[in-house]
Design a protein around this motif. Structure first.
Motif, mmCIF file in Angstrom:
data_model
loop_
_atom_site.group_PDB
_atom_site.id
_atom_site.type_symbol
_atom_site.label_atom_id
_atom_site.label_comp_id
_atom_site.label_asym_id
_atom_site.label_seq_id
_atom_site.Cartn_x
_atom_site.Cartn_y
_atom_site.Cartn_z
ATOM 1 N N ARG A 56 -18.659 -9.884 19.919
ATOM 2 C CA ARG A 56 -20.071 -9.528 19.720
ATOM 3 C C ARG A 56 -20.963 -10.706 20.122
ATOM 4 O O ARG A 56 -21.960 -10.533 20.822
ATOM 5 N N ILE A 57 -20.557 -11.909 19.673
ATOM 6 C CA ILE A 57 -21.314 -13.111 20.020
ATOM 7 C C ILE A 57 -21.296 -13.308 21.535
ATOM 8 O O ILE A 57 -22.290 -13.720 22.126
ATOM 9 N N ALA A 58 -20.172 -12.944 22.165
ATOM 10 C CA ALA A 58 -20.023 -13.122 23.613
ATOM 11 C C ALA A 58 -21.019 -12.286 24.410
ATOM 12 O O ALA A 58 -21.373 -12.642 25.530
ATOM 13 N N GLN A 59 -21.495 -11.179 23.857
ATOM 14 C CA GLN A 59 -22.447 -10.345 24.610
ATOM 15 C C GLN A 59 -23.864 -10.926 24.589
ATOM 16 O O GLN A 59 -24.741 -10.458 25.294
ATOM 17 N N GLY A 60 -24.079 -11.953 23.767
ATOM 18 C CA GLY A 60 -25.382 -12.619 23.749
ATOM 19 C C GLY A 60 -26.266 -12.156 22.607
ATOM 20 O O GLY A 60 -26.178 -11.019 22.160
ATOM 21 N N LYS A 61 -27.121 -13.081 22.169
ATOM 22 C CA LYS A 61 -27.967 -12.797 21.006
ATOM 23 C C LYS A 61 -28.967 -11.688 21.250
ATOM 24 O O LYS A 61 -29.316 -10.939 20.348
ATOM 25 N N LYS A 62 -29.426 -11.577 22.484
ATOM 26 C CA LYS A 62 -30.466 -10.594 22.797
ATOM 27 C C LYS A 62 -29.977 -9.188 22.441
ATOM 28 O O LYS A 62 -30.688 -8.404 21.812
ATOM 29 N N ILE A 63 -28.758 -8.891 22.842
ATOM 30 C CA ILE A 63 -28.183 -7.567 22.566
ATOM 31 C C ILE A 63 -27.920 -7.415 21.066
ATOM 32 O O ILE A 63 -28.158 -6.355 20.485
ATOM 33 N N MET A 64 -27.484 -8.482 20.433
ATOM 34 C CA MET A 64 -27.213 -8.403 18.994
ATOM 35 C C MET A 64 -28.498 -8.140 18.208
ATOM 36 O O MET A 64 -28.512 -7.345 17.275
ATOM 37 N N TYR A 65 -29.577 -8.815 18.610
ATOM 38 C CA TYR A 65 -30.870 -8.580 17.950
ATOM 39 C C TYR A 65 -31.266 -7.123 18.127
ATOM 40 O O TYR A 65 -31.697 -6.449 17.199
ATOM 41 N N GLU A 66 -31.122 -6.657 19.358
ATOM 42 C CA GLU A 66 -31.484 -5.280 19.706
ATOM 43 C C GLU A 66 -30.713 -4.292 18.820
ATOM 44 O O GLU A 66 -31.279 -3.355 18.264
ATOM 45 N N HIS A 67 -29.427 -4.531 18.689
ATOM 46 C CA HIS A 67 -28.583 -3.659 17.871
ATOM 47 C C HIS A 67 -28.967 -3.732 16.395
ATOM 48 O O HIS A 67 -28.967 -2.725 15.697
ATOM 49 N N ALA A 68 -29.277 -4.940 15.923
ATOM 50 C CA ALA A 68 -29.638 -5.109 14.514
ATOM 51 C C ALA A 68 -30.988 -4.445 14.228
ATOM 52 O O ALA A 68 -31.179 -3.819 13.191
ATOM 53 N N LEU A 69 -31.924 -4.554 15.177
ATOM 54 C CA LEU A 69 -33.274 -4.019 14.962
ATOM 55 C C LEU A 69 -33.330 -2.504 15.125
ATOM 56 O O LEU A 69 -33.954 -1.810 14.323
ATOM 57 N N LYS A 70 -32.677 -2.005 16.162
ATOM 58 C CA LYS A 70 -32.791 -0.573 16.474
ATOM 59 C C LYS A 70 -31.597 0.232 16.017
ATOM 60 O O LYS A 70 -31.622 1.462 16.057
ATOM 61 N N GLY A 71 -30.552 -0.465 15.601
ATOM 62 C CA GLY A 71 -29.351 0.224 15.184
ATOM 63 C C GLY A 71 -28.517 0.612 16.387
ATOM 64 O O GLY A 71 -29.019 0.618 17.516
ATOM 65 N N PHE A 72 -27.254 0.910 16.181
ATOM 66 C CA PHE A 72 -26.412 1.397 17.278
ATOM 67 C C PHE A 72 -25.128 1.997 16.736
ATOM 68 O O PHE A 72 -24.686 1.702 15.631
ATOM 69 N N GLN A 73 -24.570 2.878 17.554
ATOM 70 C CA GLN A 73 -23.284 3.492 17.234
ATOM 71 C C GLN A 73 -22.247 2.768 18.071
ATOM 72 O O GLN A 73 -22.261 2.841 19.292
ATOM 73 N N GLY A 74 -21.366 2.038 17.407
ATOM 74 C CA GLY A 74 -20.313 1.347 18.131
ATOM 75 C C GLY A 74 -18.992 2.072 17.969
ATOM 76 O O GLY A 74 -18.963 3.214 17.510
ATOM 77 N N THR A 75 -17.916 1.402 18.325
ATOM 78 C CA THR A 75 -16.602 2.021 18.179
ATOM 79 C C THR A 75 -16.098 1.872 16.745
ATOM 80 O O THR A 75 -15.205 2.592 16.311
ATOM 81 N N ALA A 76 -16.694 0.917 15.997
ATOM 82 C CA ALA A 76 -16.235 0.664 14.626
ATOM 83 C C ALA A 76 -16.988 1.495 13.597
ATOM 84 O O ALA A 76 -16.453 1.851 12.552
ATOM 85 N N GLY A 77 -18.245 1.834 13.890
ATOM 86 C CA GLY A 77 -19.051 2.585 12.934
ATOM 87 C C GLY A 77 -20.507 2.606 13.350
ATOM 88 O O GLY A 77 -20.831 2.355 14.502
ATOM 89 N N VAL A 78 -21.373 2.908 12.399
ATOM 90 C CA VAL A 78 -22.803 2.985 12.703
ATOM 91 C C VAL A 78 -23.543 1.857 12.003
ATOM 92 O O VAL A 78 -23.429 1.678 10.790
ATOM 93 N N MET A 79 -24.263 1.090 12.792
ATOM 94 C CA MET A 79 -25.164 0.080 12.254
ATOM 95 C C MET A 79 -26.542 0.724 12.224
ATOM 96 O O MET A 79 -27.106 1.032 13.260
ATOM 97 N N PRO A 80 -27.087 0.985 11.007
ATOM 98 C CA PRO A 80 -28.417 1.614 10.950
ATOM 99 C C PRO A 80 -29.486 0.630 11.428
ATOM 100 O O PRO A 80 -29.284 -0.585 11.316
ATOM 101 N N ALA A 81 -30.607 1.116 11.937
ATOM 102 C CA ALA A 81 -31.702 0.242 12.348
ATOM 103 C C ALA A 81 -32.093 -0.648 11.168
ATOM 104 O O ALA A 81 -32.301 -0.143 10.051
ATOM 105 N N LYS A 82 -32.128 -1.946 11.395
ATOM 106 C CA LYS A 82 -32.438 -2.946 10.357
ATOM 107 C C LYS A 82 -31.522 -2.797 9.139
ATOM 108 O O LYS A 82 -31.893 -3.156 8.019
ATOM 109 N N GLY A 83 -30.362 -2.218 9.330
ATOM 110 C CA GLY A 83 -29.424 -2.024 8.223
ATOM 111 C C GLY A 83 -29.933 -1.004 7.212
ATOM 112 O O GLY A 83 -29.373 -0.851 6.137
ATOM 113 N N GLY A 84 -31.031 -0.322 7.591
ATOM 114 C CA GLY A 84 -31.632 0.649 6.683
ATOM 115 C C GLY A 84 -32.756 0.030 5.850
ATOM 116 O O GLY A 84 -33.440 0.721 5.114
#
Ligand code: HEC
Length: 105
Positions: A56-84
């Motif tokens: 995850r760190i390897a993909q860069g912070k920009k993408i991680m921020y994006e995923h944390a802010l807007k949420g995303f469906q990964g292969t492991a589960g669902v990260m809600p936008a801002k964690g809900g």
């Protein structure tokens, strides 16, 4: 007499901001994100688990921020936008993300 005092004051204020920023990410993490990321609930990468974070760190912070802010469906589960926690500002979510990354390297 006034001049020598100035740099000391500036340094103190700068130090105060630096330590507040550090504490904030951790505080925000502990007040919310920890619910899933503390124990690795629902597929969430556990903070401190270097293996779970490396790619995850390897993909860069920009993408991680994006995923944390807007949420995303990964292969492991669902990260809600801002964690809900929609009351958090973008900066707060980014600070918590920074803390999680630093604690999982
Ligand atoms: C309801 C559970 C839950 C909560 C609460 C939660 N997360 Fe997550 N988070 C997940 C899951 C699940 C994933 C992994 C999704 C996947 O990769 O399939 C994830 C992944 C992430 C990632 C990795 C993103 C990436 O690109 O791989 C970051 C960063 C993150 N969360 C930040 C946060 C922050 C910051 C908070 C608190 C504001 C938070 N999460 C709260 C479930 C949660």
């Amino acid at each position: 007499m006034r001049l020598p005092v100035m740099p000391v004051v500036v340094l103190c204020v700068a130090g105060l901001f630096a330590s507040t920023a550090m504490a904030d990410g951790e505080t925000i993490y502990n007040s919310g994100c920890v619910a899933c990321h503390g124990a690795g609930i629902a597929g969430a990468p556990r903070v401190g688990d270097k293996e779970a974070w490396a790619h995850r760190i390897a993909q860069g912070k920009k993408i991680m921020y994006e995923h944390a802010l807007k949420g995303f469906q990964g292969t492991a589960g669902v990260m809600p936008a801002k964690g809900g926690f929609t009351h958090l500002s973008d900066e707060e979510v980014k600070a918590a993300t920074d803390f999680m990354i630093e604690a999982s390297k």
